[in-house]
Design a protein around this motif. Structure first.
Motif, PDB file in Angstrom:
ATOM      1  N   UNK A   1       0.738  -1.380   0.048  1.00 50.38           N
ATOM      2  CA  UNK A   1       0.030  -0.042  -0.046  1.00 50.38           C
ATOM      3  C   UNK A   1       0.851   1.391   0.004  1.00 50.38           C
ATOM      4  N   UNK A   2       1.856   1.220   1.014  1.00 47.43           N
ATOM      5  CA  UNK A   2       2.629   2.539   0.827  1.00 47.43           C
ATOM      6  C   UNK A   2       3.563   2.809  -0.438  1.00 47.43           C
ATOM      7  N   UNK A   3       3.925   1.568  -1.101  1.00 46.39           N
ATOM      8  CA  UNK A   3       4.690   1.714  -2.266  1.00 46.39           C
ATOM      9  C   UNK A   3       3.581   1.538  -3.647  1.00 46.39           C
ATOM     10  N   UNK A   4       2.082   1.905  -3.149  1.00 46.15           N
ATOM     11  CA  UNK A   4       1.246   2.024  -4.205  1.00 46.15           C
ATOM     12  C   UNK A   4       1.143   0.866  -5.350  1.00 46.15           C
ATOM     13  N   UNK A   5       1.571  -0.213  -4.936  1.00 49.99           N
ATOM     14  CA  UNK A   5       1.385  -1.303  -5.571  1.00 49.99           C
ATOM     15  C   UNK A   5       0.547  -2.563  -5.118  1.00 49.99           C
ATOM     16  N   UNK A   6       0.145  -3.270  -6.111  1.00 44.89           N
ATOM     17  CA  UNK A   6      -0.378  -4.351  -5.774  1.00 44.89           C
ATOM     18  C   UNK A   6       0.475  -5.667  -5.986  1.00 44.89           C
ATOM     19  N   UNK A   7       0.532  -6.441  -5.059  1.00 46.49           N
ATOM     20  CA  UNK A   7       1.766  -7.606  -5.053  1.00 46.49           C
ATOM     21  C   UNK A   7       1.219  -8.928  -5.416  1.00 46.49           C
ATOM     22  N   UNK A   8       1.700  -9.323  -6.428  1.00 43.77           N
ATOM     23  CA  UNK A   8       1.034 -10.784  -6.699  1.00 43.77           C
ATOM     24  C   UNK A   8       1.882 -11.974  -5.728  1.00 43.77           C
ATOM     25  N   UNK A   9       1.048 -12.754  -4.893  1.00 44.51           N
ATOM     26  CA  UNK A   9       1.490 -13.454  -3.803  1.00 44.51           C
ATOM     27  C   UNK A   9       1.088 -15.038  -3.826  1.00 44.51           C
ATOM     28  N   UNK A  10       1.976 -16.023  -3.578  1.00 46.08           N
ATOM     29  CA  UNK A  10       1.536 -17.320  -3.351  1.00 46.08           C
ATOM     30  C   UNK A  10       1.126 -17.542  -1.838  1.00 46.08           C
TER      31      UNK A  10
END
Lengths: 446, 446
Positions: free
Chosen positions: B153-162
């Motif tokens: 959120x702080x980096x303004x991104x949506x991170x793909x996760x497993x």
């Protein structure tokens, strides 16, 4: 086993001598709050209680009749600072490689108070030892004896040597670190006569001077009888050498190391003063009964000096409750180091005493395991203890008695950077070894 | 067990693919005589058969339908050169620390083909992963899930996760390296429902995008059924997630690593192509039977790529015959390295195949043990083999299959300096990592 009830009590026989707990629950060593060190140097960090280390040097020297009789085994932990402390306390130093020798010399440790060990010393190591004038080289094989005689001849010197004898005693300790039974790489067998043969060869070698015998009964020894039995057997060989060979007096009897320390509250360290007193008396009696002069008794503690002086401070990370079976849950407490800074639990099954050092904790008793951050499930620091349930992420957790064979065996597994090592004394922090950086990881790239 | 009779025969399934023996008995890799490397770079030295390493990357990619499906597990061995080879062969890369990530990035490995692992990832590591744009982060705990959501959120991104799932399967392997049973630090339990809970949390997290599930059944696995059973169980969870949660398609099924290699002539490596074919078919069938799309199958071999590519060349030093009991003698063959460059025998009881690489040897069969030069009796590289009696001081002895978890776990125990690592290809030597020097031992002194 640690119980949750006494988790805030720091066992004095395991932790550094200048450990205290403040009213706010913070643990200090030599007056320095451990959280302050973690803040300044990051975690994990090794914190060495300088006065503890020095006081154990002094205790050993007192127990064995002077610093000249005590060789600090540098393999346990060595840095220039450590070499200087050992020098200032008047102890001698053991080295087992050209690397250990180099660090000692870089710290201006007098070569004339250094003894060289090893089952497979390189020619380079032997040559440097002879050139620099180390006091003794402990011969470990016939090949080495011949090689050293040659090297000493080339250097125009006569090198004083000891012969490492296997007295055939197996100390009660972990299989991997017992070193005195016959089926191992070190030394000459007493029983087979090869130790006697080596003594004869050393006496006959033109550029060697045999001044004594050496043996080592094991590591983490708690049964002192092993030392005196080994001493008796080796004295028997001294007597035979005097009787049968044209030998000058073998004045040194070096009994090696192995003095057990307490890693957990349940253990009691070997009482070195009592063991020394007993050993000295027995050696003297036995020498008299054999009609030989009482030799100068030497010892080589490493762990017993460095081990208890140091704690490793970690920051607690992930905490996870894992269902083990129908009626058991185990709490996994992760810390930000692991088998890279302390391989001993994985390698030897070693146990450690851990405490939260940043505050009091007093939650309910919970079956807990302290694990490292490496990508390997065997990366366990403390296997099975009862800890308070309120240990939480961000707490500082320290393992005690990590001064020996932790930093010394540290790796960069998973490209972890080595922790900093700092000394504390009289309220002051003195950095010894800086933390490795990500740049250091690339330093060997060609 | 190696027999003295076939000691000159180099087992092709253990040694690098481009190993050959010349008429004079000298062993070459990729056309380079190993004694030439020892002469130029000193011993011990790690020699990596570049084409072997690359060919195993290619084999894995072919077996699993493309390099995108294969992540090289960099914990096995990583340097900038290795990262470049992996990149050039089109494989992806796994990292498990900020250090591993840093080396990969320093080698210009595309972040978009990197996956991040670890039971206790630091905030710094997670932040760097998000900023650099690593493709996937494998979530290992609830705490991490929350922290990563915050960081993204702080980096303004949506991170793909497993999500790392414990399928409750215990591979038949050494206790310390099995990682799929319930009582271990990694992952979320499938049986207890915590994996399902984590999936829900990840789906609900604003800055995370759940794209698949991950599991790992162990290390040095030879029983391929473990992989397919794990796959079935995890697919069951995929199906439940699709049925019960508002989930987009979980397109990735990452089955981790663990493909067993042959360390000794008696072992047979897992047939990866056959296992892959079987796995792909079973996953497809099982997905169909569950009424879900067939996921993209990913794997994470480390050892199976790096392990067989590399040998460690030592020089033989002291040789000593030790009387073991009434009718047995054991020959101790010392080499100029040991547990500092290969801790696996001491740590896991691992076995290795060793051969003299500088000439033919053909003496009588002799019970032998290969030991290192460390000041510790547990410093054993090969515990008990029959070797020809004419192995002698100065011979070059190499251990095969040392490409994984040897240099990666290396220490400076006894202040040994780390060996050089060189690659060989088409008759050329290309240094990868230089040997450490005595000066390096002092580099961290403050």
């Amino acid at each position: 086993m640690t119980s949750a009830e006494n988790f805030n009590e720091v066992p004095a026989h395991v932790w550094p001598r200048n450990t205290a707990r403040q009213e706010d629950g913070v643990i200090t060593i030599a007056g320095v709050p451990l959280p302050e060190i973690a803040e300044e140097y990051g975690t994990p960090v090794f914190v060495v209680d300088e006065d503890d280390f020095r006081s154990r040097c002094q205790d050993m020297a007192k127990a064995f009749g002077g610093g000249d009789n005590v060789h600090y085994a540098s393999k346990a932990f060595l840095s220039k600072t450590i070499a200087r402390w050992v020098d200032e306390e008047g102890l001698n130093l053991d080295v087992a490689s050209i690397g250990e020798l180099s660090i000692a010399l870089a710290a201006d440790f007098p070569a004339g108070r250094i003894t060289a060990h090893g089952n497979n010393k390189s020619a380079d190591f032997l040559r440097t030892c002879v050139r620099e004038g180390v006091s003794h080289i402990v011969l470990d094989s016939e090949q080495e004896l011949e090689l050293l005689d040659l090297i000493a001849a080339r250097e125009g010197k006569v090198q004083e040597v000891l012969i490492r004898v296997k007295p055939g005693i197996e100390a009660h300790t972990h299989e991997f670190i017992a070193t005195s039974h016959e089926d191992q790489k070190f030394g000459f067998s007493l029983a087979s006569g090869s130790a006697f043969g080596a003594a004869r060869a050393a006496i006959n070698a033109e550029n060697l001077k045999l001044v004594g015998l050496h043996c080592h009964v094991g590591s983490q020894v708690f049964d002192a009888d092993g030392f005196s039995l080994a001493a008796e057997r080796v004295l028997g060989l001294v007597s035979r050498i005097h009787a049968e060979l044209d030998a000058e007096s073998l004045s040194i009897l070096d009994l090696g190391g192995g003095y057990g320390i307490a890693y957990t509250a349940a253990e009691e360290p070997l009482n070195v003063a009592a063991v020394a007193q007993d050993l000295i008396a027995k050696v003297s009696e036995h020498a008299a009964s054999l009609g030989i002069d009482t030799p100068q008794l030497m010892v080589e503690p490493g762990r017993a000096i460095a081990g208890p002086s140091t704690v490793t401070v970690y920051e607690v990370g992930t905490i996870k409750d894992v269902h083990v079976d129908d009626d058991k849950t185990r709490r996994y407490i992760s810390v930000d180091g692991g088998m890279s800074d302390n391989i001993r639990p994985a390698l030897y099954g070693s146990e450690y005493d851990a405490r939260v050092v940043s505050r009091f904790v007093d939650g309910e008793s919970t079956a807990s395991r302290v694990v490292g951050s490496h990508c390997e499930s065997g990366d366990i620091l403390i296997n099975d203890e009862q800890y308070p349930a309120d240990i939480r992420t961000g707490d500082l957790l320290a393992l005690a008695a990590t001064g020996a064979y932790c930093y010394a065996m540290s790796s960069r597994y998973n490209q972890f950077t080595r922790p900093a090592v700092v000394a504390v004394r009289a309220g002051q922090i003195k950095p010894m070894l800086r933390r490795e950086t990500l740049e250091d990881l690339l330093a060997l790239e060609v």
